[in-house]
Design a protein around this motif. Structure first.
Motif, PDB file in Angstrom:
ATOM      1  N   VAL A 195      -1.055   8.536 -13.884  1.00 34.27           N
ATOM      2  CA  VAL A 195      -1.073   7.581 -12.778  1.00 34.27           C
ATOM      3  C   VAL A 195      -2.064   8.075 -11.730  1.00 34.27           C
ATOM      4  CG1 VAL A 195       0.255   6.509 -10.923  1.00 34.27           C
ATOM      5  CG2 VAL A 195       1.320   6.909 -13.158  1.00 34.27           C
ATOM      6  N   GLN A 196      -3.019   7.220 -11.363  1.00 36.65           N
ATOM      7  CA  GLN A 196      -3.993   7.579 -10.339  1.00 36.65           C
ATOM      8  C   GLN A 196      -3.415   7.324  -8.957  1.00 36.65           C
ATOM      9  OE1 GLN A 196      -8.138   6.600 -11.036  1.00 36.65           O
ATOM     10  NE2 GLN A 196      -8.393   5.930  -8.919  1.00 36.65           N
ATOM     11  N   VAL A 197      -3.531   8.321  -8.081  1.00 38.75           N
ATOM     12  CA  VAL A 197      -3.026   8.238  -6.713  1.00 38.75           C
ATOM     13  C   VAL A 197      -4.211   8.396  -5.759  1.00 38.75           C
ATOM     14  CG1 VAL A 197      -1.564   9.352  -4.983  1.00 38.75           C
ATOM     15  CG2 VAL A 197      -0.784   9.176  -7.359  1.00 38.75           C
ATOM     16  N   ASP A 198      -4.337   7.503  -4.817  1.00 39.55           N
ATOM     17  CA  ASP A 198      -5.406   7.580  -3.823  1.00 39.55           C
ATOM     18  C   ASP A 198      -5.120   8.754  -2.889  1.00 39.55           C
ATOM     19  OD1 ASP A 198      -7.349   7.258  -1.902  1.00 39.55           O
ATOM     20  OD2 ASP A 198      -6.588   5.349  -1.140  1.00 39.55           O
ATOM     21  N   ALA A 199      -5.958   9.798  -2.962  1.00 42.54           N
ATOM     22  CA  ALA A 199      -5.739  11.003  -2.157  1.00 42.54           C
ATOM     23  C   ALA A 199      -6.702  11.119  -0.987  1.00 42.54           C
ATOM     24  CB  ALA A 199      -5.842  12.247  -3.043  1.00 42.54           C
ATOM     25  N   GLU A 200      -7.378  10.028  -0.642  1.00 36.95           N
ATOM     26  CA  GLU A 200      -8.314  10.050   0.479  1.00 36.95           C
ATOM     27  C   GLU A 200      -7.600   9.984   1.829  1.00 36.95           C
ATOM     28  OE1 GLU A 200     -11.649  10.218   0.725  1.00 36.95           O
ATOM     29  OE2 GLU A 200     -12.243  10.144  -1.380  1.00 36.95           O
ATOM     30  N   GLU A 204       1.073  11.666   4.073  1.00 38.23           N
ATOM     31  CA  GLU A 204       2.250  10.810   3.941  1.00 38.23           C
ATOM     32  C   GLU A 204       1.984   9.669   2.962  1.00 38.23           C
ATOM     33  OE1 GLU A 204       0.742  11.502   6.811  1.00 38.23           O
ATOM     34  OE2 GLU A 204       2.121  12.977   7.690  1.00 38.23           O
ATOM     35  N   HIS A 205       0.775   9.123   3.023  1.00 38.39           N
ATOM     36  CA  HIS A 205       0.396   8.039   2.118  1.00 38.39           C
ATOM     37  C   HIS A 205       0.361   8.546   0.673  1.00 38.39           C
ATOM     38  CE1 HIS A 205      -1.824   4.674   0.359  1.00 38.39           C
ATOM     39  NE2 HIS A 205      -2.689   5.555  -0.101  1.00 38.39           N
ATOM     40  N   VAL A 206      -0.229   9.707   0.469  1.00 38.32           N
ATOM     41  CA  VAL A 206      -0.324  10.293  -0.872  1.00 38.32           C
ATOM     42  C   VAL A 206       1.075  10.552  -1.427  1.00 38.32           C
ATOM     43  CG1 VAL A 206      -1.217  12.217  -2.227  1.00 38.32           C
ATOM     44  CG2 VAL A 206      -2.539  11.344  -0.287  1.00 38.32           C
ATOM     45  N   LEU A 207       1.946  11.110  -0.598  1.00 34.13           N
ATOM     46  CA  LEU A 207       3.309  11.403  -1.043  1.00 34.13           C
ATOM     47  C   LEU A 207       4.050  10.127  -1.411  1.00 34.13           C
ATOM     48  CD1 LEU A 207       5.615  13.392  -1.499  1.00 34.13           C
ATOM     49  CD2 LEU A 207       6.180  13.180   0.936  1.00 34.13           C
ATOM     50  N   ASN A 208       3.885   9.077  -0.620  1.00 29.34           N
ATOM     51  CA  ASN A 208       4.561   7.811  -0.922  1.00 29.34           C
ATOM     52  C   ASN A 208       4.125   7.254  -2.268  1.00 29.34           C
ATOM     53  OD1 ASN A 208       6.080   7.757   1.430  1.00 29.34           O
ATOM     54  ND2 ASN A 208       4.572   6.552   2.583  1.00 29.34           N
ATOM     55  N   GLU A 209       2.812   7.297  -2.533  1.00 31.57           N
ATOM     56  CA  GLU A 209       2.317   6.804  -3.824  1.00 31.57           C
ATOM     57  C   GLU A 209       2.850   7.658  -4.969  1.00 31.57           C
ATOM     58  OE1 GLU A 209      -1.564   5.599  -4.820  1.00 31.57           O
ATOM     59  OE2 GLU A 209      -2.116   5.010  -2.781  1.00 31.57           O
ATOM     60  N   THR A 211       5.618   9.567  -5.080  1.00 33.88           N
ATOM     61  CA  THR A 211       7.052   9.398  -5.307  1.00 33.88           C
ATOM     62  C   THR A 211       7.361   8.058  -5.961  1.00 33.88           C
ATOM     63  OG1 THR A 211       7.343   8.638  -3.015  1.00 33.88           O
ATOM     64  CG2 THR A 211       7.761  10.969  -3.474  1.00 33.88           C
ATOM     65  N   ARG A 212       6.601   7.026  -5.622  1.00 38.57           N
ATOM     66  CA  ARG A 212       6.796   5.729  -6.275  1.00 38.57           C
ATOM     67  C   ARG A 212       6.506   5.824  -7.770  1.00 38.57           C
ATOM     68  NH1 ARG A 212       4.517   3.310  -1.547  1.00 38.57           N
ATOM     69  NH2 ARG A 212       2.476   3.175  -2.551  1.00 38.57           N
ATOM     70  N   ALA A 213       5.462   6.575  -8.112  1.00 29.82           N
ATOM     71  CA  ALA A 213       5.121   6.750  -9.524  1.00 29.82           C
ATOM     72  C   ALA A 213       6.235   7.489 -10.265  1.00 29.82           C
ATOM     73  CB  ALA A 213       3.804   7.512  -9.652  1.00 29.82           C
ATOM     74  N   ILE A 214       6.799   8.502  -9.631  1.00 28.63           N
ATOM     75  CA  ILE A 214       7.901   9.249 -10.242  1.00 28.63           C
ATOM     76  C   ILE A 214       9.130   8.365 -10.396  1.00 28.63           C
ATOM     77  CG2 ILE A 214       9.546  11.137  -9.847  1.00 28.63           C
ATOM     78  CD1 ILE A 214       7.235  12.733  -8.641  1.00 28.63           C
ATOM     79  N   GLU A 215       9.415   7.576  -9.385  1.00 31.05           N
ATOM     80  CA  GLU A 215      10.581   6.689  -9.445  1.00 31.05           C
ATOM     81  C   GLU A 215      10.439   5.662 -10.556  1.00 31.05           C
ATOM     82  OE1 GLU A 215      10.770   5.222  -5.487  1.00 31.05           O
ATOM     83  OE2 GLU A 215      11.678   7.056  -4.679  1.00 31.05           O
ATOM     84  N   ARG A 216       9.230   5.136 -10.731  1.00 33.22           N
ATOM     85  CA  ARG A 216       9.015   4.167 -11.808  1.00 33.22           C
ATOM     86  C   ARG A 216       9.176   4.829 -13.167  1.00 33.22           C
ATOM     87  NH1 ARG A 216       4.740   2.405  -8.382  1.00 33.22           N
ATOM     88  NH2 ARG A 216       3.242   3.629  -9.591  1.00 33.22           N
ATOM     89  N   ARG A 217       8.608   6.021 -13.320  1.00 32.84           N
ATOM     90  CA  ARG A 217       8.637   6.692 -14.626  1.00 32.84           C
ATOM     91  C   ARG A 217      10.040   7.151 -15.001  1.00 32.84           C
ATOM     92  NH1 ARG A 217       9.445   8.483 -18.729  1.00 32.84           N
ATOM     93  NH2 ARG A 217       8.165   9.765 -20.122  1.00 32.84           N
ATOM     94  N   PHE A 218      10.814   7.618 -14.034  1.00 30.50           N
ATOM     95  CA  PHE A 218      12.127   8.188 -14.330  1.00 30.50           C
ATOM     96  C   PHE A 218      13.271   7.351 -13.751  1.00 30.50           C
ATOM     97  CE2 PHE A 218       9.092  11.784 -14.026  1.00 30.50           C
ATOM     98  CZ  PHE A 218       9.111  12.169 -15.361  1.00 30.50           C
ATOM     99  N   GLU A 219      13.024   6.057 -13.613  1.00 28.85           N
ATOM    100  CA  GLU A 219      14.014   5.163 -13.008  1.00 28.85           C
ATOM    101  C   GLU A 219      15.363   5.247 -13.709  1.00 28.85           C
ATOM    102  OE1 GLU A 219      14.508   0.381 -11.961  1.00 28.85           O
ATOM    103  OE2 GLU A 219      12.827   1.102 -13.184  1.00 28.85           O
ATOM    104  N   GLY A 220      15.344   5.232 -15.046  1.00 32.29           N
ATOM    105  CA  GLY A 220      16.587   5.277 -15.795  1.00 32.29           C
ATOM    106  C   GLY A 220      17.354   6.550 -15.595  1.00 32.29           C
ATOM    107  N   ILE A 221      16.632   7.670 -15.514  1.00 34.09           N
ATOM    108  CA  ILE A 221      17.285   8.969 -15.328  1.00 34.09           C
ATOM    109  C   ILE A 221      17.930   9.055 -13.953  1.00 34.09           C
ATOM    110  CG2 ILE A 221      16.848  11.452 -15.106  1.00 34.09           C
ATOM    111  CD1 ILE A 221      14.674  11.126 -17.223  1.00 34.09           C
ATOM    112  N   PHE A 222      17.195   8.615 -12.924  1.00 39.40           N
ATOM    113  CA  PHE A 222      17.739   8.664 -11.569  1.00 39.40           C
ATOM    114  C   PHE A 222      18.939   7.723 -11.429  1.00 39.40           C
ATOM    115  CE2 PHE A 222      13.269   9.916 -10.055  1.00 39.40           C
ATOM    116  CZ  PHE A 222      13.585  11.264 -10.157  1.00 39.40           C
ATOM    117  N   ALA A 223      18.849   6.549 -12.078  1.00 36.56           N
ATOM    118  CA  ALA A 223      19.932   5.576 -11.988  1.00 36.56           C
ATOM    119  C   ALA A 223      21.212   6.115 -12.630  1.00 36.56           C
ATOM    120  CB  ALA A 223      19.525   4.263 -12.640  1.00 36.56           C
ATOM    121  N   ALA A 224      21.023   6.868 -13.718  1.00 36.30           N
ATOM    122  CA  ALA A 224      22.176   7.405 -14.444  1.00 36.30           C
ATOM    123  C   ALA A 224      22.745   8.641 -13.745  1.00 36.30           C
ATOM    124  CB  ALA A 224      21.779   7.745 -15.879  1.00 36.30           C
TER     125      ALA A 224
END
Length: 229
Positions: A195-200, A204-209, A211-224
């Motif tokens: 997943v490409q993250v805009d690091a320019e 805070e912006h970089v971290l938000n992007e 964490t969103r990528a992690i949440e999407r990838r591991f959504e099922g694990i976090f939900a369980a």
């Protein structure tokens, strides 16, 4: 490349997240922030880096990045990275994954593909072959590529003055531009893993992007609910 996007066999539910990017992309900072984020999810993550993370690999790191070693052959460089990667895996990363831990690693195989395979011109297929021998089937579950222009990244390093100037910092701007293009090719080739993250922008912006990528990838694990280790 025949296995750059292949998922690795499950190791007792441990997860490997790698952070990639050019010089000055902010990988070290984001890893610490992501470790805190994962802790809020009930995950105590192991943080590490490449080359390095364990004594043998740290010694190899010193050889690779020493500014005095400007005459190092590109293939020698690629082999040293692969050797450091192998020792780091067997001594630190794989044991953690087998214990069910999550690992956040600053650089992994994609660095070799972008730097030595593409920027050095050795060929991504050739570098993948070397590293396939080194890593066997241990590929990341998710890779976050922090995309930043070489101009911005190198300026950050110069202004911060928080680390030594290493051999890669001394490369030409053309080299760093090729590293960036190498990474972008990998993003296009393995969109299911990288997943490409805009690091320019601001951290805070970089971290938000990220964490969103992690949440999407591991959504099922976090939900369980993540089993605490």
């Amino acid at each position: 490349m025949n296995n750059g996007g292949k998922e690795r066999p499950a190791l007792n539910n441990g997860m490997l997240i790698t952070i990639e990017g050019g010089e000055g992309a902010g990988k070290s900072s984001i890893i610490q922030a992501l470790a805190a984020y994962l802790a809020s999810k009930g995950v105590t993550a192991v943080t590490t880096r490449e080359p390095g993370g364990i004594p043998i690999a740290e010694q190899i790191r010193n050889v690779i990045l020493d500014p005095a070693h400007v005459g190092m052959d590109a293939r020698t460089e690629a082999l040293l990275y692969a050797a450091a990667r192998r020792q780091h895996l067997v001594e630190k990363v794989i044991p953690a994954l087998k214990e069910g831990r999550w690992v956040l690693c600053d650089r992994f195989i994609d660095s070799s593909l972008a730097y030595q395979g593409y920027a050095r011109g050795l060929g991504m297929e050739e570098i993948m072959a070397i590293n396939s021998f080194a890593i066997a089937e241990t590929m990341p579950d998710l890779t976050l590529y922090l995309d930043v222009s070489p101009q911005t990244g190198l300026k950050r390093i110069a202004e911060a003055g928080v680390r030594e100037v290493n051999r890669l910092d001394l490369e030409t701007m053309t080299f760093h531009e090729r590293v960036r293009e190498g990474y972008r090719q990998l993003v296009r080739k393995f969109p299911q893993r990288i997943v490409q993250v805009d690091a320019e922008g601001a951290p805070e912006h970089v971290l938000n992007e990220a964490t969103r990528a992690i949440e999407r990838r591991f959504e099922g694990i976090f939900a369980a609910g993540v089993k605490k280790i």
